[in-house]
Write an enzyme that holds these catalytic residues in place. Structure first.
Site, PDB file in Angstrom:
ATOM      1  N   TRP A 181      11.596 100.752  21.857  1.00  0.00           N
ATOM      2  CA  TRP A 181      12.242  99.711  21.058  1.00  0.00           C
ATOM      3  C   TRP A 181      12.607 100.317  19.719  1.00  0.00           C
ATOM      4  O   TRP A 181      11.776 100.970  19.088  1.00  0.00           O
ATOM      5  CB  TRP A 181      11.324  98.498  20.838  1.00  0.00           C
ATOM      6  N   GLU A 222      13.562  97.977  25.502  1.00  0.00           N
ATOM      7  CA  GLU A 222      13.403  96.588  25.037  1.00  0.00           C
ATOM      8  C   GLU A 222      14.570  96.193  24.144  1.00  0.00           C
ATOM      9  O   GLU A 222      14.889  96.885  23.182  1.00  0.00           O
ATOM     10  CB  GLU A 222      12.081  96.475  24.249  1.00  0.00           C
ATOM     11  N   LYS A 224      16.753  93.361  21.641  1.00  0.00           N
ATOM     12  CA  LYS A 224      16.420  92.387  20.596  1.00  0.00           C
ATOM     13  C   LYS A 224      17.697  91.809  20.016  1.00  0.00           C
ATOM     14  O   LYS A 224      18.718  92.492  19.951  1.00  0.00           O
ATOM     15  CB  LYS A 224      15.602  93.088  19.503  1.00  0.00           C
ATOM     16  N   ASP A 255      11.336  90.757  25.835  1.00  0.00           N
ATOM     17  CA  ASP A 255      10.313  90.149  24.969  1.00  0.00           C
ATOM     18  C   ASP A 255      10.824  88.739  24.709  1.00  0.00           C
ATOM     19  O   ASP A 255      11.964  88.570  24.249  1.00  0.00           O
ATOM     20  CB  ASP A 255      10.217  90.985  23.684  1.00  0.00           C
ATOM     21  N   HIS A 258      12.851  87.636  21.624  1.00  0.00           N
ATOM     22  CA  HIS A 258      14.023  88.421  21.248  1.00  0.00           C
ATOM     23  C   HIS A 258      15.358  87.837  21.691  1.00  0.00           C
ATOM     24  O   HIS A 258      16.320  88.559  21.905  1.00  0.00           O
ATOM     25  CB  HIS A 258      13.888  89.842  21.801  1.00  0.00           C
ATOM     26  N   HIS A 282       7.300  91.636  27.499  1.00  0.00           N
ATOM     27  CA  HIS A 282       6.418  91.473  26.348  1.00  0.00           C
ATOM     28  C   HIS A 282       6.218  89.985  26.215  1.00  0.00           C
ATOM     29  O   HIS A 282       7.164  89.251  25.893  1.00  0.00           O
ATOM     30  CB  HIS A 282       7.057  92.029  25.079  1.00  0.00           C
ATOM     31  N   ASP A 290      11.330  85.273  15.736  1.00  0.00           N
ATOM     32  CA  ASP A 290      10.493  86.224  16.481  1.00  0.00           C
ATOM     33  C   ASP A 290       9.172  86.414  15.726  1.00  0.00           C
ATOM     34  O   ASP A 290       8.861  87.499  15.253  1.00  0.00           O
ATOM     35  CB  ASP A 290      11.265  87.544  16.600  1.00  0.00           C
ATOM     36  N   ASP A 292       6.049  86.229  16.644  1.00  0.00           N
ATOM     37  CA  ASP A 292       4.916  86.877  17.321  1.00  0.00           C
ATOM     38  C   ASP A 292       3.609  86.129  17.123  1.00  0.00           C
ATOM     39  O   ASP A 292       2.573  86.729  16.819  1.00  0.00           O
ATOM     40  CB  ASP A 292       4.801  88.348  16.898  1.00  0.00           C
ATOM     41  N   ASP A 322       2.409  90.966  23.330  1.00  0.00           N
ATOM     42  CA  ASP A 322       2.948  91.516  22.083  1.00  0.00           C
ATOM     43  C   ASP A 322       2.977  90.421  21.021  1.00  0.00           C
ATOM     44  O   ASP A 322       3.935  89.666  20.936  1.00  0.00           O
ATOM     45  CB  ASP A 322       4.361  92.080  22.330  1.00  0.00           C
TER      46      ASP A 322
HETATM   47  C1  RNT Z   1       9.513  94.230  17.935  1.00  0.00           C
HETATM   48  C2  RNT Z   1       9.181  94.455  19.364  1.00  0.00           C
HETATM   49  C3  RNT Z   1       8.197  95.538  19.643  1.00  0.00           C
HETATM   50  C4  RNT Z   1       7.013  95.533  18.702  1.00  0.00           C
HETATM   51  C5  RNT Z   1       5.886  96.445  19.107  1.00  0.00           C
HETATM   52  C6  RNT Z   1       4.915  96.665  18.004  1.00  0.00           C
HETATM   53  O1  RNT Z   1      10.254  93.105  17.708  1.00  0.00           O
HETATM   54  O2  RNT Z   1       8.774  93.263  19.943  1.00  0.00           O
HETATM   55  O3  RNT Z   1       7.816  95.471  20.964  1.00  0.00           O
HETATM   56  O4  RNT Z   1       6.493  94.246  18.546  1.00  0.00           O
HETATM   57  O5  RNT Z   1       6.383  97.613  19.614  1.00  0.00           O
HETATM   58 ZN    ZN Z   2       8.064  93.390  21.967  1.00  0.00          ZN
END
Ligand code: RNT
Ligand code: ZN
Length: 415
Positions: A181, A222, A224, A255, A258, A282, A290, A292, A322
């Site tokens: 990523w 990945e 985004k 993810d 994203h 993820h 985003d 998290d 994640d």
């Molecule tokens: C960032 C991505 C990525 C990170 C990790 C730490 O937006 O989601 O995967 O969160 O690699």
């Molecule tokens: Zn991620």
């Protein structure tokens, strides 16, 4: 013989579900636990803060500051979660000898030997990630940089990471998922969208020009849609990553933080499975952005789990968590996230997908709705308790007592 479980088993049997089979499958399913919840994604190879348009918020006491502290915390969290796990490590968690420093373009397997030792002792698999952020050379773009020396540095970093991933697979005897990523993007409307993407593509081509064992390392890409300070453009967009993985035999990684807020990953899984041998996820929880947040047993998490199980392709899907919340006890954050996602998988394993699909195909939508709603009141909790009991893990909220003890005796002393 647990009476509540026996009653639940009989009730599920009425709708054609074998709880014994569900418990067995749930126990076999591997979830990759991200190391970075324990220290707010800071890692050990630099003093600078977190960059790349991602952000932890909060300042809860007890953050792991050293490899030993982080490993201890991971152990504590793992002792409170049932089921099989892998550990997901970022390149920034390299462990150097006293006084040693190796920049990211030159890291070697030996800098991760302590993680290998840790994983082997606990029978854990290992996953890996190049860290193309939180570094002086990641202030602008990385693999898509127009500055040739910067671009080369990150190409060399990812190449080094492939060697480390192979080492992980060799040592643990389990394949290593290596996820790329990059945070590359722009705050404002780009003058040139195709240039950085062409350079990202060129960098990836250079990285994969060197052969690696595809049975040992599953390289994932990945995508985004935006990041903080990268609101208008990301180089590694969904179309870019899906295009690149399709053309080059890599694995797509989604993810669920994203995408645009009304897009849902649960609806994307089936399409990607039809065009890819493998898929990686993820699993996180975005709140308005985003963010998290810690994964919970909520509707979209359940829907993602449902799509994974209903596809019949569970073994083709690499599931990693994640999230990073620094505003609450970090061990509890891990445990809640890991337990919640496994509960979601259990929920999905206790759903009569075939019968429901038949109702859909025969257009019996009223009956389908009735049964889907009634399913929500089925005694899944008793099956979860039994699963935890067999795994030797606390089933009830009492696990939190242990976290509170650990906070008092260990975390509170980290000042
Ligand atoms: C960032 C991505 C990525 C990170 C990790 C730490 O937006 O989601 O995967 O969160 O690699
Ligand atoms: Zn991620």
């Amino acid at each position: 013989m647990n009476k509540q479980y026996e009653a639940a088993k009989a009730r599920y049997a009425e709708i054609g579900i074998d709880t014994e089979k569900a418990i067995e499958q749930l126990g076999e399913t591997v979830i990759s636990m991200h190391c970075w919840q324990g220290d707010d994604v800071l890692g050990f190879d630099s003093e600078g803060g977190l960059s790349g348009g991602i952000q932890t918020t909060g300042n809860y006491p007890g953050r792991a500051r050293t490899p030993d502290e982080l490993m201890r915390d991971i152990d504590k969290a793992l002792s409170l979660v049932p089921g099989k796990h892998k550990l997901n490590v970022h390149a920034s968690y390299a462990i150097f000898d006293d006084g040693e420093f190796v920049d990211r373009d030159a890291i070697k397997p030996e800098h991760f030997s302590k993680w290998v030792e840790f994983a082997k002792e606990r029978g854990l698999g290992l996953d890996f990630n190049p860290t193309c952020f939180s570094h002086p050379k990641a202030e602008g773009m990385t693999l898509s940089s127009a500055k040739e020396d910067i671009r080369r540095f990150w190409v060399d970093h990812v190449k080094a990471c492939i060697r480390i991933s192979e080492y992980f697979a060799d040592e643990t005897g389990m394949p290593c998922v290596m996820n790329i990523w990059i945070p590359d993007g722009l705050k404002d409307t780009p003058a040139d969208r195709i240039g950085p993407r062409a350079r990202f593509k060129k960098s990836l081509d250079e990285i994969f020009a060197e052969p690696y064992d595809k049975n040992k390392v599953y390289v994932t890409l990945e995508s985004k849609v935006f990041g903080i300070g990268l609101e208008s453009y990301t180089v590694g967009s969904s179309e870019f990553t899906l295009g690149y993985v399709a053309a080059n035999g890599l694995v797509p990684l989604m993810d669920n933080g994203h995408y645009h807020p009304t897009e849902i990953v649960s609806d994307k899984i089936s399409s990607l499975l039809l065009f890819n041998n493998k898929l990686a996820l993820h699993i996180t929880r975005g709140v308005r952005w985003d963010s998290d947040h810690v994964v919970r047993f909520d509707d979209e998490t359940k829907e993602i789990a449902k799509e994974i199980v209903a596809s019949g392709r569970m073994n083709d899907i690499a599931m990693a968590l994640d999230f990073f919340d620094a505003s609450i006890n970090r061990i509890a954050a891990w445990v809640v996230g890991l337990r919640s996602f496994r509960k979601a998988l259990l929920w999905a394993l206790l759903t009569p997908h075939k019968a429901f699909a038949e109702l859909q195909d025969s257009e019996q939508f009223t009956k389908l709705m009735v049964l889907q709603e009634e399913l929500k009141m089925m005694p899944m909790g008793a099956v979860w308790d039994e699963f935890c009991r067999r795994a030797g893990t606390e089933a009830s909220e009492k696990w939190f007592d242990e976290v509170e003890d650990y906070e008092r005796n260990v975390l509170a002393k980290r000042v």
